[in-house]
Design a protein around this motif. Structure first.
Motif, mmCIF file in Angstrom:
data_model
loop_
_atom_site.group_PDB
_atom_site.id
_atom_site.type_symbol
_atom_site.label_atom_id
_atom_site.label_comp_id
_atom_site.label_asym_id
_atom_site.label_seq_id
_atom_site.Cartn_x
_atom_site.Cartn_y
_atom_site.Cartn_z
ATOM 1 N N ALA A 80 0.839 -1.204 0.000
ATOM 2 C CA ALA A 80 0.000 0.000 0.000
ATOM 3 C C ALA A 80 0.874 1.255 0.000
ATOM 4 O O ALA A 80 0.596 2.225 -0.723
ATOM 5 N N ALA A 81 1.948 1.232 0.789
ATOM 6 C CA ALA A 81 2.851 2.389 0.810
ATOM 7 C C ALA A 81 3.520 2.576 -0.550
ATOM 8 O O ALA A 81 3.697 3.710 -1.004
ATOM 9 N N ALA A 82 3.885 1.472 -1.201
ATOM 10 C CA ALA A 82 4.516 1.581 -2.519
ATOM 11 C C ALA A 82 3.554 2.143 -3.544
ATOM 12 O O ALA A 82 3.940 2.946 -4.400
ATOM 13 N N VAL A 83 2.299 1.731 -3.481
ATOM 14 C CA VAL A 83 1.311 2.219 -4.454
ATOM 15 C C VAL A 83 1.009 3.693 -4.212
ATOM 16 O O VAL A 83 0.955 4.497 -5.157
ATOM 17 N N PHE A 84 0.797 4.085 -2.946
ATOM 18 C CA PHE A 84 0.418 5.464 -2.662
ATOM 19 C C PHE A 84 1.570 6.447 -2.857
ATOM 20 O O PHE A 84 1.357 7.579 -3.299
ATOM 21 N N SER A 87 6.974 4.745 -4.614
ATOM 22 C CA SER A 87 8.378 4.554 -4.281
ATOM 23 C C SER A 87 8.855 3.154 -4.665
ATOM 24 O O SER A 87 8.190 2.153 -4.384
ATOM 25 N N VAL A 88 10.016 3.092 -5.277
ATOM 26 C CA VAL A 88 10.612 1.814 -5.648
ATOM 27 C C VAL A 88 11.164 1.127 -4.406
ATOM 28 O O VAL A 88 11.183 -0.104 -4.319
ATOM 29 N N ILE A 89 11.608 1.912 -3.435
ATOM 30 C CA ILE A 89 12.139 1.339 -2.191
ATOM 31 C C ILE A 89 11.053 0.556 -1.470
ATOM 32 O O ILE A 89 11.287 -0.552 -0.975
ATOM 33 N N TRP A 90 9.851 1.130 -1.388
ATOM 34 C CA TRP A 90 8.748 0.401 -0.737
ATOM 35 C C TRP A 90 8.391 -0.857 -1.517
ATOM 36 O O TRP A 90 7.994 -1.866 -0.938
ATOM 37 N N LEU A 91 8.534 -0.803 -2.823
ATOM 38 C CA LEU A 91 8.287 -1.990 -3.632
ATOM 39 C C LEU A 91 9.322 -3.075 -3.314
ATOM 40 O O LEU A 91 8.995 -4.256 -3.228
ATOM 41 N N GLY A 92 10.560 -2.675 -3.115
ATOM 42 C CA GLY A 92 11.597 -3.619 -2.703
ATOM 43 C C GLY A 92 11.313 -4.217 -1.335
ATOM 44 O O GLY A 92 11.533 -5.415 -1.102
ATOM 45 N N VAL A 93 10.813 -3.395 -0.423
ATOM 46 C CA VAL A 93 10.430 -3.894 0.913
ATOM 47 C C VAL A 93 9.281 -4.896 0.771
ATOM 48 O O VAL A 93 9.259 -5.931 1.445
ATOM 49 N N THR A 94 8.350 -4.605 -0.110
ATOM 50 C CA THR A 94 7.234 -5.530 -0.351
ATOM 51 C C THR A 94 7.741 -6.865 -0.876
ATOM 52 O O THR A 94 7.313 -7.930 -0.412
ATOM 53 N N ILE A 95 8.661 -6.812 -1.811
ATOM 54 C CA ILE A 95 9.214 -8.055 -2.371
ATOM 55 C C ILE A 95 9.957 -8.829 -1.292
ATOM 56 O O ILE A 95 9.860 -10.063 -1.217
ATOM 57 N N ALA A 96 10.691 -8.119 -0.428
ATOM 58 C CA ALA A 96 11.394 -8.794 0.671
ATOM 59 C C ALA A 96 10.402 -9.477 1.611
ATOM 60 O O ALA A 96 10.622 -10.629 2.032
ATOM 61 N N PHE A 97 9.307 -8.798 1.961
ATOM 62 C CA PHE A 97 8.277 -9.412 2.806
ATOM 63 C C PHE A 97 7.660 -10.627 2.120
ATOM 64 O O PHE A 97 7.403 -11.653 2.767
ATOM 65 N N ASP A 98 7.425 -10.510 0.809
ATOM 66 C CA ASP A 98 6.852 -11.637 0.072
ATOM 67 C C ASP A 98 7.785 -12.839 0.073
ATOM 68 O O ASP A 98 7.346 -13.978 0.251
ATOM 69 N N ILE A 99 9.074 -12.590 -0.109
ATOM 70 C CA ILE A 99 10.049 -13.692 -0.101
ATOM 71 C C ILE A 99 10.114 -14.332 1.276
ATOM 72 O O ILE A 99 10.140 -15.564 1.400
ATOM 73 N N LEU A 100 10.131 -13.511 2.323
ATOM 74 C CA LEU A 100 10.156 -14.059 3.684
ATOM 75 C C LEU A 100 8.901 -14.877 3.980
ATOM 76 O O LEU A 100 8.972 -15.948 4.593
ATOM 77 N N LEU A 101 7.750 -14.372 3.552
ATOM 78 C CA LEU A 101 6.505 -15.100 3.780
ATOM 79 C C LEU A 101 6.495 -16.418 3.026
ATOM 80 O O LEU A 101 6.118 -17.460 3.583
ATOM 81 N N ALA A 102 6.945 -16.412 1.781
ATOM 82 C CA ALA A 102 6.982 -17.648 0.997
ATOM 83 C C ALA A 102 7.964 -18.643 1.602
ATOM 84 O O ALA A 102 7.678 -19.850 1.677
#
Length: 147
Positions: A80-84, A87-102
């Motif tokens: 949500a932060a990346a979309v609003f 920011s590419v940094i927030w998108l990277g944080v999202t990908i990191a969370f997704d990898i950790l969750l997977a």
């Protein structure tokens, strides 16, 4: 105007009919049979395990659920932060969370599969090595075949 009146009448009917409908579904025999089976399974699991084992399993289950909830919330929040913010940094944080969750879910599934995997019995083999090995008189030869 007619649509508004129709919606009001439908809403009034829903207020009176839906609670009775859901109550009849809850008291159905299938639901009570499932509830009985669930209670029997619970009693059987308690009878097979000590209180400490059950408490430890419940504590581990709560930790796993909390971890999945934190990782999922972090993934959704950072998305949500990346979309609003765009920011590419927030998108990277999202990908990191997704990898950790997977990775966490994969580890949970692997642990569950290992728990139910059957282990093959170990069979001792007779090596059949005699006490004294006969000596070979001929020199060993090495043959190299190259193409």
């Amino acid at each position: 105007m007619e649509i508004l009146a129709f919606l009001i009448i439908g809403g009034v009917w829903a207020v009176f009919l839906l609670p009775a409908f859901f109550e009849s579904k809850r008291s159905a025999s299938l639901s009570s049979t499932r509830s009985f089976a669930r209670n029997n399974d619970l009693l059987a699991s308690v009878a097979l395990h000590s209180a400490e084992e059950v408490r430890a399993a419940n504590h581990a289950r709560r930790r796993r659920r909390r971890t999945v909830a934190i990782l999922g919330t972090g993934a959704l929040g950072s998305l949500a932060a990346a979309v609003f913010t765009g920011s590419v940094i927030w998108l990277g944080v999202t990908i990191a969370f997704d990898i950790l969750l997977a990775a966490f879910v994969a580890a949970l599934l692997q642990a569950k599969a290992a728990k139910f995997a059957t282990v093959a019995p170990v069979v001792p083999l007779d090596t059949g090595v005699p006490e004294q090995v006969a000596s070979v008189d001929a020199a060993p030869t090495v043959r190299i075949v190259a193409g």
